[in-house]
Enzyme design. Structure first.
Site, mmCIF file in Angstrom:
data_model
loop_
_atom_site.group_PDB
_atom_site.id
_atom_site.type_symbol
_atom_site.label_atom_id
_atom_site.label_comp_id
_atom_site.label_asym_id
_atom_site.label_seq_id
_atom_site.Cartn_x
_atom_site.Cartn_y
_atom_site.Cartn_z
ATOM 1 N N THR A 1 -8.710 -38.767 -45.600
ATOM 2 C CA THR A 1 -8.607 -40.175 -45.218
ATOM 3 C C THR A 1 -9.609 -40.569 -44.135
ATOM 4 O OG1 THR A 1 -6.276 -40.220 -45.780
ATOM 5 C CG2 THR A 1 -7.000 -41.869 -44.223
ATOM 6 N N THR B 1 -5.009 -34.717 -44.457
ATOM 7 C CA THR B 1 -3.813 -34.180 -43.803
ATOM 8 C C THR B 1 -2.867 -33.468 -44.780
ATOM 9 O OG1 THR B 1 -2.684 -36.304 -44.066
ATOM 10 C CG2 THR B 1 -3.824 -35.926 -41.985
ATOM 11 N N THR C 1 3.003 -27.565 -39.618
ATOM 12 C CA THR C 1 3.413 -28.084 -40.919
ATOM 13 C C THR C 1 3.332 -29.607 -40.859
ATOM 14 O OG1 THR C 1 5.098 -27.882 -42.639
ATOM 15 C CG2 THR C 1 5.930 -28.156 -40.417
#
Ligand code: ASP
Length: 335
Positions: free
Chosen positions: A14, A91, A162
């Site tokens: 992104t 991400t 995470t």
């Protein structure tokens, strides 16, 4: 004082995307051009940097072990010429890549910081400026010689992270280990983890595609589903269990696991919980799994378990050695 030199490997995500009729898409040259028009990146306190834009730029949903190997080669080729490395990445699979790179690079003496953003750099409310600016600043002025992930003003040990938030700025969390640094008014050290400089030379290991699967347990799961999965040409299976590593006491399911581990399939017990560790001695329902040859994922994230399996299976080790190394802390990923 000589300015530090940072190498930016821009893989996609992104951060450099442009709005289009079908949503955000990566566009060649767009990120580099946007940065060139942002004076903050050329402030006196900032390091010098070069950007290597990958072709094609990818959405990180398309990342594979081949991409990890490409990034690793790229950094290896530029290792001596730069003081630190930044990997710009989407991400979605950033924690997998951070974990994989942590295993691929042994004896790092320079920082590798992986970052990206939830909103592209060119957009008004972007988080990319903060993430990239701080990553560059930290790589130059607060270098930590490991694979880190920077997001939303926190620097994490990469293989402990995470993605927790699909559309929030605090997209990443490190459930079992405190962040390494926090970028507030000052850059604050939060972790007590020692920063050890290796004496041995850098090793860059190879990582290749392997046949791995994950099975998320749930009440009422039919053991035949597992049986069928294990009939496919699998090298490793990760089972996502309840709590501290418990599974249903289903004789057929346990027997299927036992036969598979006897055939040399590595079976790892990982908890469905975000925080805490697997302890297969806690309950009879967990103990039965260890009796079936299942090994513990301890407090590792699922992303790290997958990356570690890719890494170890790529070394073509005998089963016993692989299982021993898997349960050992190799890069600060467990314990
Ligand atoms: N789909 C994007 C990617 O992972 C999301 C992002 O970059 O935040 O490449």
């Amino acid at each position: 004082m000589m300015k530090k030199r940072i190498y930016i490997a821009y893989t996609g995500g992104t951060i450099g995307m442009k709005p289009s009729a079908s949503g955000f898409v990566p566009v060649e040259g767009y990120l580099t051009e946007t940065i060139a028009n942002m004076p903050d990146f050329y402030h006196d306190d900032m390091p010098e940097f070069v950007i290597n834009e990958y072709s094609p730029l990818i959405d990180s949903a398309n990342v594979s072990p081949e991409v990890w190997q490409t990034i690793a080669h790229d950094i290896e080729e530029n290792y001596d010429a730069f003081d630190g490395f930044i990997v710009l990445h989407g991400t979605d699979t950033m924690s997998y890549t951070a974990s994989a790179l942590s295993f691929v690079f042994e004896n790092l003496t320079k920082p590798i910081i992986i970052t990206g953003s939830q909103i592209p750099l060119s957009q008004l409310r972007t988080d990319a400026r903060i993430n990239l600016l701080n990553s560059l600043y930290i790589a130059a002025h607060h270098p930590i010689n490991e694979v880190c992930l920077f997001f939303n003003n926190q620097l994490f040990r990469g293989n402990r992270t995470t993605k927790q938030y699909a559309d929030g700025f605090d997209a990443f969390v490190s459930p079992n280990v405190a962040p390494l640094l926090e970028a507030g008014i000052e850059i604050k050290k939060l972790s007590k983890l020692p920063n050890v400089m290796p004496k041995e030379a850098l090793k860059v290991h190879s990582i290749k595609v392997q046949s791995i699967a994950i099975l998320h347990l749930f009440p009422g799961l039919n053991w035949l589903v597992l049986d069928n999965l294990l009939k496919s040409p699998l090298q490793a299976l990760v089972i996502l269990t309840y709590g501290v590593g418990n599974a249903q006491q289903d004789e057929q399911l346990l027997d299927t696991l036992k036969r598979a581990s006897e055939r040399g399939i590595v079976i790892v017990n990982c908890s469905q919980c975000l925080k805490g560790a697997v302890n297969m001695q806690g309950y009879a329902t967990g103990h039965a799994l260890s009796e079936a040859g299942v090994i513990s994922g301890a407090d590792m994230t699922t992303e790290t378990v997958i990356a570690k399996l890719y890494y170890l299976l790529s070394q073509s080790l005998p089963y016993k050695e692989l299982v021993t190394l898997f349960q050992r802390d190799l890069r600060g990923e467990l314990g």
